[in-house]
Design a protein around this motif. Structure first.
Motif, PDB file in Angstrom:
ATOM      1  N   ALA A 103       1.105  -1.225  -0.013  1.00 28.32           N
ATOM      2  CA  ALA A 103       0.070  -0.098   0.134  1.00 28.32           C
ATOM      3  C   ALA A 103       0.814   1.191   0.154  1.00 28.32           C
ATOM      4  CB  ALA A 103      -0.700  -0.103   1.201  1.00 28.32           C
ATOM      5  N   TYR A 104       1.787   1.322   0.699  1.00 27.14           N
ATOM      6  CA  TYR A 104       2.826   2.500   0.676  1.00 27.14           C
ATOM      7  C   TYR A 104       3.668   2.587  -0.608  1.00 27.14           C
ATOM      8  CZ  TYR A 104       6.340   5.456   2.321  1.00 27.14           C
ATOM      9  OH  TYR A 104       7.404   6.591   2.471  1.00 27.14           O
ATOM     10  N   LYS A 105       3.980   1.479  -1.233  1.00 23.56           N
ATOM     11  CA  LYS A 105       4.338   1.636  -2.369  1.00 23.56           C
ATOM     12  C   LYS A 105       3.656   2.074  -3.464  1.00 23.56           C
ATOM     13  CE  LYS A 105       8.043  -2.132  -2.669  1.00 23.56           C
ATOM     14  NZ  LYS A 105       8.289  -3.404  -2.993  1.00 23.56           N
ATOM     15  N   LYS A 106       2.383   1.596  -3.477  1.00 23.08           N
ATOM     16  CA  LYS A 106       1.458   2.430  -4.343  1.00 23.08           C
ATOM     17  C   LYS A 106       1.189   3.719  -4.007  1.00 23.08           C
ATOM     18  CE  LYS A 106      -1.958  -1.277  -5.918  1.00 23.08           C
ATOM     19  NZ  LYS A 106      -3.106  -1.763  -5.564  1.00 23.08           N
ATOM     20  N   ALA A 107       1.154   4.290  -2.978  1.00 22.77           N
ATOM     21  CA  ALA A 107       0.650   5.413  -2.393  1.00 22.77           C
ATOM     22  C   ALA A 107       2.242   6.364  -3.068  1.00 22.77           C
ATOM     23  CB  ALA A 107       0.687   5.875  -1.118  1.00 22.77           C
ATOM     24  N   GLU A 109       4.125   5.575  -5.238  1.00 23.00           N
ATOM     25  CA  GLU A 109       4.102   5.792  -6.682  1.00 23.00           C
ATOM     26  C   GLU A 109       3.016   6.908  -7.460  1.00 23.00           C
ATOM     27  OE1 GLU A 109       3.328   1.743  -8.142  1.00 23.00           O
ATOM     28  OE2 GLU A 109       5.188   1.028  -7.594  1.00 23.00           O
ATOM     29  N   GLN A 110       2.003   6.928  -6.594  1.00 21.75           N
ATOM     30  CA  GLN A 110       0.940   7.828  -6.934  1.00 21.75           C
ATOM     31  C   GLN A 110       1.637   9.356  -6.715  1.00 21.75           C
ATOM     32  OE1 GLN A 110      -1.897   7.427  -8.611  1.00 21.75           O
ATOM     33  NE2 GLN A 110      -1.890   9.783  -8.693  1.00 21.75           N
ATOM     34  N   ARG A 111       2.341   9.518  -5.523  1.00 22.66           N
ATOM     35  CA  ARG A 111       2.821  10.677  -5.179  1.00 22.66           C
ATOM     36  C   ARG A 111       3.928  11.126  -6.232  1.00 22.66           C
ATOM     37  NH1 ARG A 111       2.794   8.818   0.123  1.00 22.66           N
ATOM     38  NH2 ARG A 111       5.019   7.875   0.086  1.00 22.66           N
ATOM     39  N   ILE A 112       4.715  10.134  -6.675  1.00 23.94           N
ATOM     40  CA  ILE A 112       5.739  10.358  -7.601  1.00 23.94           C
ATOM     41  C   ILE A 112       5.176  10.611  -8.928  1.00 23.94           C
ATOM     42  CG2 ILE A 112       7.475   9.225  -9.148  1.00 23.94           C
ATOM     43  CD1 ILE A 112       8.187   7.320  -6.595  1.00 23.94           C
ATOM     44  N   GLN A 113       4.197  10.309  -9.399  1.00 26.69           N
ATOM     45  CA  GLN A 113       3.586  10.649 -10.595  1.00 26.69           C
ATOM     46  C   GLN A 113       2.969  12.202 -10.265  1.00 26.69           C
ATOM     47  OE1 GLN A 113       0.409   7.777 -11.296  1.00 26.69           O
ATOM     48  NE2 GLN A 113       1.939   6.340 -12.212  1.00 26.69           N
ATOM     49  N   ASN A 114       2.439  12.467  -9.178  1.00 24.20           N
ATOM     50  CA  ASN A 114       1.812  13.767  -9.036  1.00 24.20           C
ATOM     51  C   ASN A 114       2.954  14.859  -9.053  1.00 24.20           C
ATOM     52  OD1 ASN A 114      -0.612  12.937  -8.543  1.00 24.20           O
ATOM     53  ND2 ASN A 114      -0.668  12.780  -6.717  1.00 24.20           N
ATOM     54  N   TYR A 115       4.110  14.337  -8.398  1.00 24.93           N
ATOM     55  CA  TYR A 115       5.328  15.355  -8.437  1.00 24.93           C
ATOM     56  C   TYR A 115       5.939  15.379  -9.750  1.00 24.93           C
ATOM     57  CZ  TYR A 115       5.206  14.934  -3.251  1.00 24.93           C
ATOM     58  OH  TYR A 115       4.977  15.010  -1.984  1.00 24.93           O
ATOM     59  N   GLN A 116       6.001  14.385 -10.554  1.00 23.28           N
ATOM     60  CA  GLN A 116       6.554  14.460 -11.906  1.00 23.28           C
ATOM     61  C   GLN A 116       5.622  15.398 -12.686  1.00 23.28           C
ATOM     62  OE1 GLN A 116       6.723  10.131 -13.095  1.00 23.28           O
ATOM     63  NE2 GLN A 116       9.018  10.298 -12.203  1.00 23.28           N
ATOM     64  N   LYS A 117       4.183  15.397 -12.663  1.00 27.31           N
ATOM     65  CA  LYS A 117       3.453  16.112 -13.130  1.00 27.31           C
ATOM     66  C   LYS A 117       3.611  17.804 -12.764  1.00 27.31           C
ATOM     67  CE  LYS A 117      -0.366  12.956 -13.770  1.00 27.31           C
ATOM     68  NZ  LYS A 117      -1.871  12.729 -13.235  1.00 27.31           N
TER      69      LYS A 117
END
Length: 178
Positions: A103-107, A109-117
């Motif tokens: 769950a932490y990895k998924k979250a 990865e989502q944060r990474i995608q948001n930060y990359q955006k």
């Protein structure tokens, strides 16, 4: 032969040392030293006890049946290996923590995608040193100064504005109204 019995439980000390916080290095060193002393003591002994020459003792001991009695008792002695009662609990904890990790990895990865955006958005903007106040207002409307619609006083922090109330003041007012 002796190394085979401990090889399964050997510890990768260097990998473990990398995970130890700096303030616990001395405790870790003491633990490793005690473990090494224990391993050396175990390895100093043979895997199986030495064979006893019962025939020789029967010749040397004059009391009839005494050596036979000792031999029977010795051969009947079985030191029980302790039952493993906690491995199932450890496995359950590993499975439970694995779901938390996933769950932490998924979250993450989502944060990474948001930060990359966010990074892509910032890279698409004009460099700050080339922006005008209007460009900044258009790019960041929530944090830009707006003297017409939201006039503020320097240094433009919430604490310095007219009508600002601290948490303590708001709590005191809330308690006063009850």
């Amino acid at each position: 032969m002796a190394a085979r019995r401990i090889a399964q439980s050997s510890i990768n000390w260097s990998a473990l040392a990398e995970r130890v916080p700096a303030n616990q290095k001395s405790s870790f060193g003491a633990f490793k030293t005690k473990s090494d002393i224990y391993v050396r003591a175990v390895l100093a002994n043979p895997e199986c006890p030495p064979q006893i020459d019962w025939a020789n003792y029967k010749k040397l001991v004059p009391v009839a049946g005494l050596v036979d009695s000792f031999q029977k008792q010795y051969e009947a002695l079985k030191v029980p290996y302790p039952q493993d009662k906690v491995s199932s609990q450890v496995d359950a904890e590993i499975k439970a923590s694995q779901s938390e990790i996933d769950a932490y990895k998924k979250a993450s990865e989502q944060r990474i995608q948001n930060y990359q955006k966010e990074i892509a958005h910032l890279k698409s903007l004009l460099p700050y040193d080339q922006m005008t106040m209007e460009d900044y207002r258009d790019a960041f409307p929530e944090s830009a100064l707006d003297p017409l619609n939201k006039p503020t006083f320097w240094p433009h922090t919430p604490e310095e504005q007219v009508g600002y109330k601290s948490k303590e003041q708001l709590e005191a007012e809330a308690q006063g109204h009850h």
